[in-house]
Design an enzyme around this catalytic site. Structure first.
Site, PDB file in Angstrom:
ATOM      1  N   ASN A  10       0.867  -1.181   0.000  1.00  0.00           N
ATOM      2  CA  ASN A  10       0.000   0.000   0.000  1.00  0.00           C
ATOM      3  C   ASN A  10       0.903   1.230   0.000  1.00  0.00           C
ATOM      4  OD1 ASN A  10      -1.836   2.041   0.489  1.00  0.00           O
ATOM      5  ND2 ASN A  10      -2.267   1.417   2.605  1.00  0.00           N
ATOM      6  N   TRP A  11       0.993   1.866  -1.146  1.00  0.00           N
ATOM      7  CA  TRP A  11       1.947   2.980  -1.283  1.00  0.00           C
ATOM      8  C   TRP A  11       1.439   4.271  -0.649  1.00  0.00           C
ATOM      9  CZ3 TRP A  11       4.850   3.033  -6.652  1.00  0.00           C
ATOM     10  CH2 TRP A  11       5.487   1.794  -6.822  1.00  0.00           C
ATOM     11  N   LYS A  12       0.153   4.335  -0.335  1.00  0.00           N
ATOM     12  CA  LYS A  12      -0.448   5.543   0.246  1.00  0.00           C
ATOM     13  C   LYS A  12      -0.145   6.763  -0.651  1.00  0.00           C
ATOM     14  CE  LYS A  12      -0.134   3.324   4.698  1.00  0.00           C
ATOM     15  NZ  LYS A  12      -0.013   3.425   6.145  1.00  0.00           N
ATOM     16  N   HIS A  98      -9.561   1.379   4.693  1.00  0.00           N
ATOM     17  CA  HIS A  98      -8.279   1.549   5.387  1.00  0.00           C
ATOM     18  C   HIS A  98      -8.472   2.514   6.556  1.00  0.00           C
ATOM     19  CE1 HIS A  98      -4.196   2.690   6.323  1.00  0.00           C
ATOM     20  NE2 HIS A  98      -3.829   1.569   5.733  1.00  0.00           N
ATOM     21  N   GLU A 100      -6.834   4.882   7.698  1.00  0.00           N
ATOM     22  CA  GLU A 100      -6.598   6.309   7.424  1.00  0.00           C
ATOM     23  C   GLU A 100      -7.819   6.941   6.752  1.00  0.00           C
ATOM     24  OE1 GLU A 100      -2.867   5.686   5.430  1.00  0.00           O
ATOM     25  OE2 GLU A 100      -2.007   5.057   7.351  1.00  0.00           O
ATOM     26  N   SER A 216       3.183  -2.110  10.407  1.00  0.00           N
ATOM     27  CA  SER A 216       4.627  -2.218  10.656  1.00  0.00           C
ATOM     28  C   SER A 216       5.199  -3.605  10.345  1.00  0.00           C
ATOM     29  CB  SER A 216       4.957  -1.802  12.092  1.00  0.00           C
ATOM     30  OG  SER A 216       4.592  -0.446  12.305  1.00  0.00           O
ATOM     31  N   GLY A 237       2.813  -1.131   4.344  1.00  0.00           N
ATOM     32  CA  GLY A 237       2.886   0.300   4.045  1.00  0.00           C
ATOM     33  C   GLY A 237       4.317   0.727   3.826  1.00  0.00           C
ATOM     34  N   GLY A 238       4.948   1.239   4.880  1.00  0.00           N
ATOM     35  CA  GLY A 238       6.312   1.790   4.781  1.00  0.00           C
ATOM     36  C   GLY A 238       7.300   0.890   4.062  1.00  0.00           C
TER      37      GLY A 238
HETATM   38  P1  PGA Z   1       2.737   0.296   7.723  1.00  0.00           P
HETATM   39  O1  PGA Z   1       1.303   0.526   7.042  1.00  0.00           O
HETATM   40  O2  PGA Z   1       3.277  -1.014   7.196  1.00  0.00           O
HETATM   41  O3  PGA Z   1       3.566   1.481   7.323  1.00  0.00           O
HETATM   42  O4  PGA Z   1       2.502   0.232   9.207  1.00  0.00           O
HETATM   43  C1  PGA Z   1       0.411  -0.527   6.819  1.00  0.00           C
HETATM   44  C2  PGA Z   1      -0.866   0.006   6.187  1.00  0.00           C
HETATM   45  O5  PGA Z   1      -1.350   1.056   6.604  1.00  0.00           O
HETATM   46  O6  PGA Z   1      -1.434  -0.599   5.233  1.00  0.00           O
END
Ligand code: PGA
Length: 252
Positions: A10-12, A98, A100, A216, A237-238
């Site tokens: 997930n590149w956001k 998601h 967010e 994470s 994500g990250g």
């Molecule tokens: P993260 O994000 O791996 O940076 O914690 C995961 C996500 O929000 O899909």
């Protein structure tokens, strides 16, 4: 039940088109056909990147997804993107719910249920995200919250629709914080979520639906998480913004 693992990036709201294209090329170089036989791989890219990525991913075995869609079919919603638009790119998958989106854009379970309907009408595969906040966990409401997110988001679906869905449990307190849920904590919610699905849709769907963990995930903890009986992969994500880390997670 043999559930194939899925590792989804997930590149956001990250990468310019040029930087994103470079990252995609690096990922394609690092993930081989043999890896994709072991694990499905998806990339949820920004809207602006989708068309060009669709061309590059063609034939690679890696699936392309979007991070959101609107809950109405079309109309006067300036700045929004419909499920039909996504299907016309074409992309194959879409993230719905998601944390967010829930937290910063006020998306409620009932709005998410509508988004799922729009996505399914356009033959997009849905990855439905859910998970509790730190406050909810500390007040021991996490099971109740997660159950409600599943019920209100999904219980209107038919078994047929449900059988093609993917779930992603993402505890909000573990997203982007470096604090991963322990493998045991994640497994507990995954098993409980599978129970909720079993209660409504029956054993066959409950035992075949994939439930990803997100929050994470890194190359250093992916193996332990993915070894849990009810964890079927990760939403990353990250670590998905680094081609080497992402491909190491795919190979974990
Ligand atoms: P993260 O994000 O791996 O940076 O914690 C995961 C996500 O929000 O899909």
């Amino acid at each position: 039940m043999n559930r194939k693992r899925l590792v989804a990036g997930n590149w956001k709201m990250n990468t310019s088109l040029n930087d994103g294209f470079q990252l995609l090329s690096d990922i394609l170089e690092n993930i081989k056909e043999a890896d994709i036989e072991q694990s499905d791989v998806s990339i949820f890219a920004p809207f602006t990147h989708l068309k060009i990525f669709q061309n590059s991913l063609n034939g690679s075995g890696i699936k392309l997804g979007a991070q959101n869609c609107h809950h109405e079919k079309s109309g006067a919603y300036t700045g929004e993107i419909s499920a039909e638009m996504l299907a016309s790119v074409p992309v194959e998958q879409v993230l719905i719910g998601h944390s967010e989106r829930r937290q910063y854009f006020g998306e409620t379970n009932s709005m998410l249920a509508q988004k799922i309907d729009r996505a399914l009408e356009n033959d997009l595969q849905v990855i439905y995200c859910f998970g509790e906040t730190l406050e909810e966990r500390e007040s021991e409401k996490h099971i109740e919250i997660v159950t409600r997110q599943l019920e209100e988001g999904l219980f209107h679906l038919t078994s047929d629709q449900m059988s093609n869905l993917i779930l992603a449990y993402e505890p909000v307190w573990a997203i982007g914080t470096g604090k991963t849920a322990s493998a045991g904590q994640a497994q507990e919610i995954h098993a409980e979520s599978r129970n909720v699905i079993r209660g409504k849709f029956g054993e066959e769907i409950a035992s075949s639906i994939r439930i990803l963990y997100g929050g994470s995930v890194k190359p250093s903890n992916a193996r332990e998480l993915f070894a849990m009986p009810d964890i079927d992969g990760g939403l990353i994500g990250g670590a998905a913004l680094d081609a080497i880390s992402f491909s190491e997670i795919v190979k974990a």
